[in-house]
Design a protein around this motif. Structure first.
Motif, PDB file in Angstrom:
ATOM      1  N   LEU A  97     -46.782  24.229 -66.398  1.00 39.85           N
ATOM      2  CA  LEU A  97     -47.462  24.030 -65.243  1.00 39.85           C
ATOM      3  C   LEU A  97     -48.830  24.664 -65.095  1.00 39.85           C
ATOM      4  O   LEU A  97     -49.841  23.980 -64.803  1.00 39.85           O
ATOM      5  CB  LEU A  97     -46.586  24.499 -64.090  1.00 39.85           C
TER       6      LEU A  97
ATOM      7  N   GLY B 236     -51.037  23.098 -67.629  1.00 39.85           N
ATOM      8  CA  GLY B 236     -51.404  21.671 -67.067  1.00 39.85           C
ATOM      9  C   GLY B 236     -52.529  21.770 -65.997  1.00 39.85           C
ATOM     10  O   GLY B 236     -53.477  20.981 -65.991  1.00 39.85           O
ATOM     11  N   GLN B 237     -52.617  22.862 -65.111  1.00 37.01           N
ATOM     12  CA  GLN B 237     -53.719  23.106 -64.222  1.00 37.01           C
ATOM     13  C   GLN B 237     -54.866  23.348 -64.851  1.00 37.01           C
ATOM     14  O   GLN B 237     -56.077  22.848 -64.377  1.00 37.01           O
ATOM     15  CB  GLN B 237     -53.063  23.997 -63.165  1.00 37.01           C
TER      16      GLN B 237
ATOM     17  N   GLU C 258     -56.254  20.268 -66.700  1.00 36.06           N
ATOM     18  CA  GLU C 258     -56.385  19.257 -65.621  1.00 36.06           C
ATOM     19  C   GLU C 258     -55.346  17.993 -66.643  1.00 36.06           C
ATOM     20  O   GLU C 258     -56.048  17.109 -66.295  1.00 36.06           O
ATOM     21  CB  GLU C 258     -57.682  18.757 -65.546  1.00 36.06           C
ATOM     22  N   VAL C 259     -54.164  18.450 -66.942  1.00 39.85           N
ATOM     23  CA  VAL C 259     -53.023  17.413 -67.407  1.00 39.85           C
ATOM     24  C   VAL C 259     -51.926  17.934 -66.582  1.00 39.85           C
ATOM     25  O   VAL C 259     -51.729  18.957 -66.028  1.00 39.85           O
ATOM     26  CB  VAL C 259     -53.145  17.437 -68.778  1.00 39.85           C
ATOM     27  N   SER C 260     -50.796  16.708 -66.927  1.00 35.36           N
ATOM     28  CA  SER C 260     -49.584  17.333 -66.143  1.00 35.36           C
ATOM     29  C   SER C 260     -48.745  18.175 -67.079  1.00 35.36           C
ATOM     30  O   SER C 260     -49.216  18.602 -68.363  1.00 35.36           O
ATOM     31  CB  SER C 260     -48.904  16.026 -66.123  1.00 35.36           C
ATOM     32  N   ALA C 261     -48.106  18.664 -66.514  1.00 34.11           N
ATOM     33  CA  ALA C 261     -47.135  19.763 -67.250  1.00 34.11           C
ATOM     34  C   ALA C 261     -46.243  19.303 -68.442  1.00 34.11           C
ATOM     35  O   ALA C 261     -46.261  19.768 -69.266  1.00 34.11           O
ATOM     36  CB  ALA C 261     -45.868  20.349 -66.317  1.00 34.11           C
TER      37      ALA C 261
ATOM     38  N   THR D 153     -47.564  16.735 -70.119  1.00 35.71           N
ATOM     39  CA  THR D 153     -48.559  16.811 -71.312  1.00 35.71           C
ATOM     40  C   THR D 153     -48.967  18.090 -72.081  1.00 35.71           C
ATOM     41  O   THR D 153     -49.054  18.279 -73.075  1.00 35.71           O
ATOM     42  CB  THR D 153     -49.877  16.149 -70.557  1.00 35.71           C
TER      43      THR D 153
END
Length: 170
Positions: free
Chosen positions: A137, A140-141, A144-147, A149
């Motif tokens: 998570l 991802g932050q 700037e992608v999803s967890a 991804t």
């Protein structure tokens, strides 16, 4: 000869009680059996003229006690020796050997080479996860992608690293 028969009869008739007497001293019934047998061998060598044999049963108990205490001391000394040997044999030098340093450097070069082959985002996700200890998570932050991804990027990097390291070993 007659005196030897008397000693044997005394031993046979009190053997069980002698084992019971020795067991708490040595902490093991099997070892107590050995102690009592050794004690009888010592006891059987005594001559009738010995003053200690005026009370043969008391003397036999004393021989059992002394033999049991000797056994406990011997087992304790062996345990200390084994412990000291384990410490000495298990001692690892503070500095790695030159061979270990060379192998470690070679392994590090392979890891660096494999990392340099990765796409920038995949490499960054891997580094954030493995070196910085970030969760998927958090990665991802940052990227700037999803967890999901972030997880896939780290997984892809791990697969690539494992393949490259495995290929280098072959």
């Amino acid at each position: 000869m007659k005196y030897d028969k008397v000693k044997l009869d005394l031993y046979v008739s009190h053997r069980s009680a002698l084992v019971d007497y020795a067991t708490p001293i040595v902490g093991c019934r099997a070892r107590a059996e050995d102690v009592v047998q050794d004690s009888f061998l010592r006891f059987s060598r005594c001559e009738p003229e010995d003053g200690a044999l005026r009370q043969p049963l008391a003397y036999l108990y004393r021989v059992v006690r002394n033999t049991a205490l000797d056994c406990v001391r011997r087992v304790s000394a062996e345990a200390r020796r084994d412990e000291a040997q384990a410490v000495v044999c298990g001692f690892e030098p503070l500095a790695p050997s030159p061979e270990e340093v060379a192998v470690g450097r070679d392994h590090l070069r392979r890891v660096e080479a494999a990392l340099s082959e990765l796409p920038e985002r995949t490499r960054k996700a891997f580094e954030l996860h493995r070196f910085d200890g970030l969760s998927f998570l958090q990665i991802g932050q940052r990227l700037e992608v999803s967890a999901a991804t972030a997880h896939r990027l780290v997984r892809d990097a791990m697969v690539h690293m494992m393949r490259r390291l495995h290929d280098a070993q072959d």
